[in-house]
Structure formats: C-alpha cells, structure tokens
Design a protein around this motif. Structure first.
Motif, PDB file in Angstrom:
ATOM      1  N   ASN A   8       0.820  -1.222   0.000  1.00 18.74           N
ATOM      2  CA  ASN A   8       0.000   0.000   0.000  1.00 18.74           C
ATOM      3  C   ASN A   8       0.851   1.268   0.000  1.00 18.74           C
ATOM      4  O   ASN A   8       0.561   2.234   0.708  1.00 18.74           O
ATOM      5  CB  ASN A   8      -0.947  -0.006   1.206  1.00 18.74           C
ATOM      6  CG  ASN A   8      -1.808  -1.251   1.266  1.00 18.74           C
ATOM      7  OD1 ASN A   8      -1.702  -2.040   2.204  1.00 18.74           O
ATOM      8  ND2 ASN A   8      -2.641  -1.432   0.269  1.00 18.74           N
ATOM      9  N   VAL A   9       1.895   1.262  -0.823  1.00 16.41           N
ATOM     10  CA  VAL A   9       2.806   2.414  -0.878  1.00 16.41           C
ATOM     11  C   VAL A   9       2.172   3.553  -1.674  1.00 16.41           C
ATOM     12  O   VAL A   9       1.646   3.351  -2.779  1.00 16.41           O
ATOM     13  CB  VAL A   9       4.154   2.010  -1.500  1.00 16.41           C
ATOM     14  CG1 VAL A   9       5.013   3.244  -1.799  1.00 16.41           C
ATOM     15  CG2 VAL A   9       4.903   1.063  -0.563  1.00 16.41           C
ATOM     16  N   THR A  10       2.218   4.735  -1.095  1.00 16.91           N
ATOM     17  CA  THR A  10       1.804   5.954  -1.798  1.00 16.91           C
ATOM     18  C   THR A  10       2.986   6.924  -1.814  1.00 16.91           C
ATOM     19  O   THR A  10       3.807   6.943  -0.898  1.00 16.91           O
ATOM     20  CB  THR A  10       0.601   6.632  -1.122  1.00 16.91           C
ATOM     21  OG1 THR A  10       0.945   6.963   0.229  1.00 16.91           O
ATOM     22  CG2 THR A  10      -0.610   5.713  -1.105  1.00 16.91           C
ATOM     23  N   VAL A  11       3.049   7.719  -2.887  1.00 14.55           N
ATOM     24  CA  VAL A  11       4.106   8.710  -3.031  1.00 14.55           C
ATOM     25  C   VAL A  11       3.475   9.985  -3.571  1.00 14.55           C
ATOM     26  O   VAL A  11       2.673   9.951  -4.512  1.00 14.55           O
ATOM     27  CB  VAL A  11       5.214   8.234  -3.992  1.00 14.55           C
ATOM     28  CG1 VAL A  11       6.318   9.287  -4.092  1.00 14.55           C
ATOM     29  CG2 VAL A  11       5.806   6.902  -3.534  1.00 14.55           C
ATOM     30  N   HIS A  12       3.849  11.116  -2.962  1.00 10.84           N
ATOM     31  CA  HIS A  12       3.336  12.408  -3.392  1.00 10.84           C
ATOM     32  C   HIS A  12       4.474  13.320  -3.835  1.00 10.84           C
ATOM     33  O   HIS A  12       5.567  13.289  -3.266  1.00 10.84           O
ATOM     34  CB  HIS A  12       2.573  13.100  -2.253  1.00 10.84           C
ATOM     35  CG  HIS A  12       1.242  12.494  -1.944  1.00 10.84           C
ATOM     36  ND1 HIS A  12       1.114  11.326  -1.217  1.00 10.84           N
ATOM     37  CD2 HIS A  12      -0.018  12.903  -2.267  1.00 10.84           C
ATOM     38  CE1 HIS A  12      -0.173  11.032  -1.099  1.00 10.84           C
ATOM     39  NE2 HIS A  12      -0.881  11.974  -1.719  1.00 10.84           N
ATOM     40  N   TYR A  13       4.195  14.136  -4.848  1.00 11.56           N
ATOM     41  CA  TYR A  13       5.019  15.285  -5.173  1.00 11.56           C
ATOM     42  C   TYR A  13       4.208  16.511  -4.761  1.00 11.56           C
ATOM     43  O   TYR A  13       3.321  16.951  -5.494  1.00 11.56           O
ATOM     44  CB  TYR A  13       5.330  15.351  -6.667  1.00 11.56           C
ATOM     45  CG  TYR A  13       6.228  14.243  -7.177  1.00 11.56           C
ATOM     46  CD1 TYR A  13       7.593  14.259  -6.899  1.00 11.56           C
ATOM     47  CD2 TYR A  13       5.728  13.199  -7.950  1.00 11.56           C
ATOM     48  CE1 TYR A  13       8.430  13.257  -7.375  1.00 11.56           C
ATOM     49  CE2 TYR A  13       6.551  12.200  -8.431  1.00 11.56           C
ATOM     50  CZ  TYR A  13       7.898  12.232  -8.140  1.00 11.56           C
ATOM     51  OH  TYR A  13       8.728  11.241  -8.600  1.00 11.56           O
ATOM     52  N   GLY A  14       4.467  17.023  -3.572  1.00  9.38           N
ATOM     53  CA  GLY A  14       3.610  18.082  -3.050  1.00  9.38           C
ATOM     54  C   GLY A  14       2.202  17.548  -2.844  1.00  9.38           C
ATOM     55  O   GLY A  14       1.996  16.539  -2.174  1.00  9.38           O
ATOM     56  N   ILE A  16       0.346  16.443  -5.320  1.00  7.62           N
ATOM     57  CA  ILE A  16       0.036  15.498  -6.400  1.00  7.62           C
ATOM     58  C   ILE A  16       0.436  14.090  -5.978  1.00  7.62           C
ATOM     59  O   ILE A  16       1.582  13.845  -5.594  1.00  7.62           O
ATOM     60  CB  ILE A  16       0.785  15.885  -7.690  1.00  7.62           C
ATOM     61  CG1 ILE A  16       0.348  17.279  -8.145  1.00  7.62           C
ATOM     62  CG2 ILE A  16       0.538  14.850  -8.781  1.00  7.62           C
ATOM     63  CD1 ILE A  16       1.163  17.822  -9.295  1.00  7.62           C
ATOM     64  N   GLN A  17      -0.501  13.164  -6.052  1.00  6.11           N
ATOM     65  CA  GLN A  17      -0.218  11.777  -5.698  1.00  6.11           C
ATOM     66  C   GLN A  17       0.265  11.042  -6.939  1.00  6.11           C
ATOM     67  O   GLN A  17      -0.454  10.910  -7.932  1.00  6.11           O
ATOM     68  CB  GLN A  17      -1.463  11.081  -5.121  1.00  6.11           C
ATOM     69  CG  GLN A  17      -1.152   9.680  -4.596  1.00  6.11           C
ATOM     70  CD  GLN A  17      -2.296   9.106  -3.775  1.00  6.11           C
ATOM     71  OE1 GLN A  17      -3.274   9.786  -3.485  1.00  6.11           O
ATOM     72  NE2 GLN A  17      -2.175   7.854  -3.380  1.00  6.11           N
ATOM     73  N   ALA A  18       1.513  10.577  -6.899  1.00  9.02           N
ATOM     74  CA  ALA A  18       2.125   9.923  -8.051  1.00  9.02           C
ATOM     75  C   ALA A  18       1.980   8.410  -8.018  1.00  9.02           C
ATOM     76  O   ALA A  18       1.917   7.765  -9.067  1.00  9.02           O
ATOM     77  CB  ALA A  18       3.604  10.296  -8.131  1.00  9.02           C
ATOM     78  N   ILE A  19       1.940   7.832  -6.815  1.00 10.80           N
ATOM     79  CA  ILE A  19       1.786   6.387  -6.649  1.00 10.80           C
ATOM     80  C   ILE A  19       0.599   6.142  -5.719  1.00 10.80           C
ATOM     81  O   ILE A  19       0.491   6.751  -4.655  1.00 10.80           O
ATOM     82  CB  ILE A  19       3.066   5.744  -6.055  1.00 10.80           C
ATOM     83  CG1 ILE A  19       4.267   5.970  -6.982  1.00 10.80           C
ATOM     84  CG2 ILE A  19       2.857   4.250  -5.803  1.00 10.80           C
ATOM     85  CD1 ILE A  19       4.160   5.320  -8.337  1.00 10.80           C
ATOM     86  N   HIS A  20      -0.273   5.204  -6.126  1.00 12.61           N
ATOM     87  CA  HIS A  20      -1.529   4.969  -5.410  1.00 12.61           C
ATOM     88  C   HIS A  20      -1.567   3.559  -4.817  1.00 12.61           C
ATOM     89  O   HIS A  20      -1.707   2.581  -5.553  1.00 12.61           O
ATOM     90  CB  HIS A  20      -2.724   5.150  -6.357  1.00 12.61           C
ATOM     91  CG  HIS A  20      -2.791   6.489  -7.014  1.00 12.61           C
ATOM     92  ND1 HIS A  20      -3.548   7.528  -6.535  1.00 12.61           N
ATOM     93  CD2 HIS A  20      -2.174   6.972  -8.129  1.00 12.61           C
ATOM     94  CE1 HIS A  20      -3.412   8.589  -7.315  1.00 12.61           C
ATOM     95  NE2 HIS A  20      -2.570   8.273  -8.287  1.00 12.61           N
ATOM     96  N   ASP A  21      -1.389   3.451  -3.513  1.00  8.73           N
ATOM     97  CA  ASP A  21      -1.581   2.177  -2.799  1.00  8.73           C
ATOM     98  C   ASP A  21      -0.965   0.994  -3.549  1.00  8.73           C
ATOM     99  O   ASP A  21      -1.617  -0.017  -3.789  1.00  8.73           O
ATOM    100  CB  ASP A  21      -3.070   1.920  -2.565  1.00  8.73           C
ATOM    101  CG  ASP A  21      -3.683   2.936  -1.626  1.00  8.73           C
ATOM    102  OD1 ASP A  21      -3.042   3.267  -0.617  1.00  8.73           O
ATOM    103  OD2 ASP A  21      -4.794   3.422  -1.916  1.00  8.73           O
TER     104      ASP A  21
END
Length: 237
Positions: A8-14, A16-21
């Motif tokens: 369930n990895v998520t990654v944000h640029y500010g 903006i969510q770049a990677i979703h779960d």
C-alpha cells in the motif's frame, strides 16, 4: 518470505499523488519487470525503493526488514543498488574511478578487486577503456558503465531503470543478454523498461503501471500473450 515487498505504498510530489496504494513483491532470484507508458510512475517507484524519494504512506520491506524510512546510502549497504534512468555516470571520471565509486561503502579491498574482474568479464569493452573518461564514451558504453558501477556494491537486488533507452539495436541486444547473465549469477533484478517485448520476454513476473497504479500482473509469458497488453505496449493489435 519475499526479498522485497511493497504494501500500500503511496508517493506524493507536493499535493500530487504519483503512486496509489501500490503493493507487489519480488522473490529472491527473480527478474521482475515494470512496464507502462511515460508518466505511469515507474521511475518514481524505483526511486522510492532505492530511497531517493520518500513514501508518504505504506511500507517497504527488504529481506524482512522495514526500510521505509531508511536513508538511500544505508539501503545500498543493505543490498539494494540502482542503475538510474539516464545512466548518470560521472563524466569527468575514468571508467575505473566510476566503478570505484560504486564500491564506496565497502572496505574489503581484495574482494573489490575480484568484483572489478567480474564487471570486466561481463563488459569486456569497459576493460578496454579503463582509463577513458566516462563522458567521452558512447551511450551504450555509458550504460554498461552505469550497470557495472551498480554491481560494485554487490547488491542482492539490482534496480535497472530504462537500461535500453536511447541505445542502438546491437547494444540493446547485448545489454539484455548481460542482464540475463547477471541474474543467472544470483542477483535478483527489478527492471523498468520501455522496450516491453524485451522486458516481458525475460521476466519471471511482471506488472503494468498506469497513472501510478498496477493494472495488470502475471508472468512475463502471460502478459506477452494478453491482447490488451499487445495492443497497448507491444504494437500488436
């Protein structure tokens, strides 16, 4: 137990969510490929695994250890090494100096010498150009150098981000042959690659990314035979 596991990895640029779960695993000894269009999140995923980007949610486990908050250089010591998109060699350093940078965290000089020999066996062209500056080499030679540099840390998991990008066909064939050889020598590989045919043909398992999420998964052969994957990524409709 998987060698690498994302849950369930998520990654944000500010904002903006770049990677979703994102959740997937890599078993020891495998070649696992990530394919997808530009902007799908492939490089972001690789940089999050290597520690160059921070996950904003979820967890990353390597060999049973939670590395989610671990610094990138410590992950290298633990056994994760990346050959980045665009190669990013040190252009003002020689081949030998670039390779030595890959062994920055090591103190076992006799074993480092043996690993120089291993890299030169895999890439004879580098052996011929030991004293040549990296910036004066061709794109294919620089890619060999980038992979060789990553191998100098003796990784258990090698992250390869777009190893065939911008290369002539003869170099592409050579690079993928060497990737297979590295895997056969015992190194687990996570491969991001625009050349979906090559990536899937060599993958034990593969995942398709679209806008930061996994949309398809299966063995490399299964995805090669999937009509939707053929049409979208293999140029077959």
């Amino acid at each position: 137990m998987a060698l690498l596991e994302l849950k369930n990895v998520t990654v944000h640029y500010g904002r903006i969510q770049a990677i979703h779960d994102m959740s997937f695993s890599v078993e020891e000894g495998e070649i696992v490929s990530l394919i997808g269009a530009n902007g799908a999140g492939k490089t972001t995923t690789m940089q999050t695994i290597s520690g160059l980007l921070n996950a904003s949610g979820g967890s990353i486990t390597f060999d049973g250890e939670d590395i989610t908050k671990m610094k990138a250089h410590i992950r290298v010591v633990r056994g994760i090494s990346q050959s980045p998109e665009g190669r990013r060699i040190f252009p003002g350093m020689t081949v030998l100096e670039n390779l030595d940078m890959g062994a920055f965290g090591r103190r076992d000089r006799s074993k480092i010498a043996a690993d120089f020999d291993r890299v030169f066996h895999l890439f004879p062209r580098l052996a011929e150009r030991k004293t040549q500056l990296g910036g004066t080499m061709s794109g294919g030679e620089q890619q060999m150098l980038a992979i060789g540099r990553a191998l100098m840390s003796v990784p258990r998991l090698l992250l390869l981000d777009e190893p065939s990008m911008g290369l002539a066909p003869q170099f592409i064939r050579q690079i993928f042959k060497i990737i297979t050889e590295i895997n056969e020598q015992g190194t687990t590989i996570l491969l991001v690659e625009q050349n979906a045919n090559q990536a899937l043909a060599r993958a034990d398992r593969a995942f398709v990314l679209e806008t930061g999420a996994i949309t398809h998964s299966g063995s490399g052969k299964e995805l090669l035979a999937n009509p939707a994957i053929k049409e979208a990524y293999l140029g077959v409709g």
